[in-house]
Design a protein around this motif. Structure first.
Motif, mmCIF file in Angstrom:
data_model
loop_
_atom_site.group_PDB
_atom_site.id
_atom_site.type_symbol
_atom_site.label_atom_id
_atom_site.label_comp_id
_atom_site.label_asym_id
_atom_site.label_seq_id
_atom_site.Cartn_x
_atom_site.Cartn_y
_atom_site.Cartn_z
ATOM 1 N N LYS A 1 1.737 -32.329 -17.959
ATOM 2 C CA LYS A 1 0.524 -33.147 -17.928
ATOM 3 C C LYS A 1 -0.439 -32.794 -19.062
ATOM 4 C CE LYS A 1 0.699 -33.823 -12.941
ATOM 5 N NZ LYS A 1 0.049 -33.500 -11.661
ATOM 6 N N LYS A 2 -0.297 -31.599 -19.642
ATOM 7 C CA LYS A 2 -1.163 -31.168 -20.745
ATOM 8 C C LYS A 2 -0.696 -31.693 -22.105
ATOM 9 C CE LYS A 2 -2.061 -26.756 -18.443
ATOM 10 N NZ LYS A 2 -1.814 -25.300 -18.529
ATOM 11 N N GLN B 1 4.408 -29.745 -28.116
ATOM 12 C CA GLN B 1 3.601 -29.916 -26.915
ATOM 13 C C GLN B 1 4.240 -29.224 -25.711
ATOM 14 O OE1 GLN B 1 0.486 -31.423 -26.791
ATOM 15 N NE2 GLN B 1 0.796 -31.224 -29.005
ATOM 16 N N ASP C 1 2.613 -29.334 -14.116
ATOM 17 C CA ASP C 1 1.247 -29.249 -14.629
ATOM 18 C C ASP C 1 1.253 -29.045 -16.138
ATOM 19 O OD1 ASP C 1 0.137 -29.653 -12.121
ATOM 20 O OD2 ASP C 1 -0.030 -27.498 -11.704
ATOM 21 N N GLU C 2 2.236 -28.282 -16.653
ATOM 22 C CA GLU C 2 2.349 -28.079 -18.094
ATOM 23 C C GLU C 2 2.606 -29.399 -18.824
ATOM 24 O OE1 GLU C 2 2.063 -25.284 -20.283
ATOM 25 O OE2 GLU C 2 0.957 -24.708 -18.485
#
Length: 156
Positions: free
Chosen positions: A136-137, A10, A133-134
């Motif tokens: 959060k994905k 991830q 932000d990465e």
């Protein structure tokens, strides 16, 4: 030094296998005060890794060298073996038994300890209270799986 591991899947966090000196940065002689040796760092999910060395602490005197980002071939079981040969002449780095980078130093002449670590991206550079932000994905759970860590004593 060697680790066999399966990298995380991830986005938003990275894994590393590295060596550190307990007195790095206490002086400007890397032989005496040590060198951070990043045997493997993985920041992304596309089999891209790097090897790096850092010395003279982490402030204004920091110096670094690195292999640059390289893409490694996937294996059938997704496990990879990352290794380092540390000698008086320098450092030689390996991925899956193949030499991938070498440098003549500076070479640490002090004892160092092993770290196997992961870190979430986004909690540095003034962002201590929020993820990147990465990150959060990411769809959790996820794992950085270590099969083994080995240290070999060279016989001269």
């Amino acid at each position: 030094y060697e680790i066999k591991c399966k990298l995380q899947e991830q986005p938003g966090w990275w894994s590393a296998f590295w060596l550190q000196s307990p007195v790095i940065g206490a002086g400007l002689d890397p032989a005496r005060y040590g060198v951070e040796i990043d045997i493997m760092e993985n920041f992304t999910r596309d089999n891209r890794i790097s090897h790096n060395i850092h010395w003279n602490g982490y402030g204004k005197n920091l110096q670094s060298k690195g292999s640059g980002i390289m893409t490694i071939e996937e294996t059938s079981d997704r496990f990879h073996t990352f290794g380092l040969h540390w000698s008086k002449e320098g450092y030689v780095f390996y991925v899956d038994g193949k030499e991938t980078w070498r440098t003549d130093g500076p070479v640490s002449d002090t004892e160092q300890f092993i770290l196997v670590s992961t870190e979430c991206q986004g909690y540095r550079q003034g962002n201590r209270d929020k993820p990147s932000d990465e990150l959060k994905k990411a769809v959790l759970p996820d794992a950085f799986i270590v099969d083994f860590v080995r240290v070999y004593d060279e016989v001269e």
